[in-house]
Design a protein around this motif. Structure first.
Motif: not given
Length: 409
Positions: A192-218
């Motif tokens: 892992i090169q310098e700045g790579f994790l920060e780059y991932i965070e810039s791409l994926f760390g900002q999007y928001k949930s339109v709905k709450k996560p659904v997790k219902s198991l029977e």
């Protein structure tokens, strides 16, 4: 050393720096699998996995493939009962480009109606391929019957009926409910090169949930069914299933050892007694599938139809011997050493490390060192394995058989 970053939106980034290699593996793990689907959505999780490769606002499906070929990388994906993973492996200096393409696919896929129609045909052929493979489809029949009316028993690929109903609107609705930041882990392993994790965070760390996560198991119980299917096939195939353990069960490693001794290796009871001693089958094995809240232990064997009765009897004889006579200390010791060796050897690639870390975070929310896992395996005792075998195999099993003609059983 494994590090964790939790973004503001709840998405987690797990990294393991392996400085002596030249590759980086990146996986986007989503806690979305076929058991979270509604009945009319069966197969939709897998279909979405396919559709993310079919083009974005700036890249066609061909361009996605060509860009990875150009940098000498690999990209792929898979869907299971409880999660989906999109992953790539590239040389370290191409890592940013690879993750940018993955992000483009994740956020900007078009789900073009024309591409949906074409991919519908592709997945239908995938379903047909499984149907034409009796040693695969016998497992599908088993799960369908023993987990009747529960999503855990539904095929990951879906059915022709559900597949033909999928639309862009259904895809977007499903992703709004399940592809939420809280349900996503990005796992990285390699140089892992310098700045790579920060780059991932810039791409994926900002999007928001339109709905709450659904997790219902029977949580389903295994139904002790018996099902026969007749097909144009040379061999007869049999699956026998018993209740297993969930992934978080305290004695899960006793089950791992038990399965390994029963049918998980070439030195196992089933392999030695049924293949080597009696010559009844080329393929004979057992496996355990563990989920968040349940699990199953399955024995599979394939033989000629005139030997099916003998094979079935021999499998039950082996299981009866396990229950009544238990195991030896040597079997337990050998199994534990084999499991520790397999664990260490399996993690010699960046892909394997990425996969292990991603699943651990998604399923357990914690990470154990190899030494800690080895110590837990060492703590398994003869008594714990014997007691577990008696508990598991005391249940009436579910049985699925595929055969070329009617035979007396």
């Amino acid at each position: 050393m494994i590090k964790k970053i939790t973004c503001n939106n709840g998405l987690r980034i797990i990294s393991e720096d392996i400085s002596h290699v030249r590759s980086v593996a990146v996986g986007i793990w989503v806690q979305a699998g076929s058991r979270y689907e509604l009945p009319q959505e069966n197969g939709l999780t897998h279909f979405i996995e396919h559709m993310l490769f079919k083009g974005t606002a700036t890249r066609s499906a061909k361009q996605i493939a060509e860009e990875f070929d150009r940098i000498g990388g690999n990209i792929n994906a898979f869907t299971s009962k409880e999660n989906t993973c999109y992953y790539a492996k590239v040389l370290d200096h191409h890592a940013k480009h690879a993750v940018e393409i993955l992000a483009d696919m994740f956020f900007n896929s078009l789900f073009d109606p024309n591409e949906i129609e074409k991919e519908r045909l592709v997945v239908l052929e995938e379903i047909n391929m499984v149907e034409d493979t009796p040693d695969d489809i016998v497992h599908e029949y088993l799960w369908r019957e023993m987990y009747e009316n529960n999503p855990l028993g539904s095929p990951i690929l879906g059915t022709e009926e559900t597949l033909n109903s999928f639309t862009k609107e259904m895809i977007l609705s499903y992703m709004e409910r399940h592809y939420t930041p809280d349900n996503v882990v990005i796992s990285v392993a390699g140089n892992i090169q310098e700045g790579f994790l920060e780059y991932i965070e810039s791409l994926f760390g900002q999007y928001k949930s339109v709905k709450k996560p659904v997790k219902s198991l029977e949580t389903p119980a295994i139904k002790p069914i018996y099902t026969e299917n007749f097909r144009e096939t040379e061999q007869a195939h049999i699956c026998i299933a018993y209740p297993g353990l969930s992934i978080n069960a305290d004695n899960i490693y006793s089950l791992v050892v038990l399965n390994n001794i029963l049918g998980g290796s070439m030195s196992s009871r089933l392999f030695q007694e049924i293949r080597e001693d009696k010559g009844l089958a080329y393929s004979i094995y057992s496996y355990h599938s563990s989920y968040e809240d349940t699990g199953v232990v399955v024995v599979y064997g394939g033989t000629s139809s005139n030997q099916l009765n003998e094979l079935k009897t021999s499998i039950f004889d082996s299981i009866e011997n396990v229950m009544n006579k238990g195991f030896t200390e040597t079997e337990i010791l050998n199994s534990k050493e084999q499991l520790k060796g397999n664990l260490l050897l399996s993690l010699e690639s960046t892909n394997a490390r990425m996969s292990r870390n991603g699943k651990n975070e998604l399923l357990y929310g914690k990470h154990r060192t190899l030494d800690e896992v080895s110590e837990t395996i060492d703590e398994v005792t003869l008594e714990s394995v014997v007691d577990l075998a008696k508990e598991i195999f005391s249940h009436k099993p579910a049985i699925s058989i595929i055969m070329p003609k009617k035979v007396d059983l």
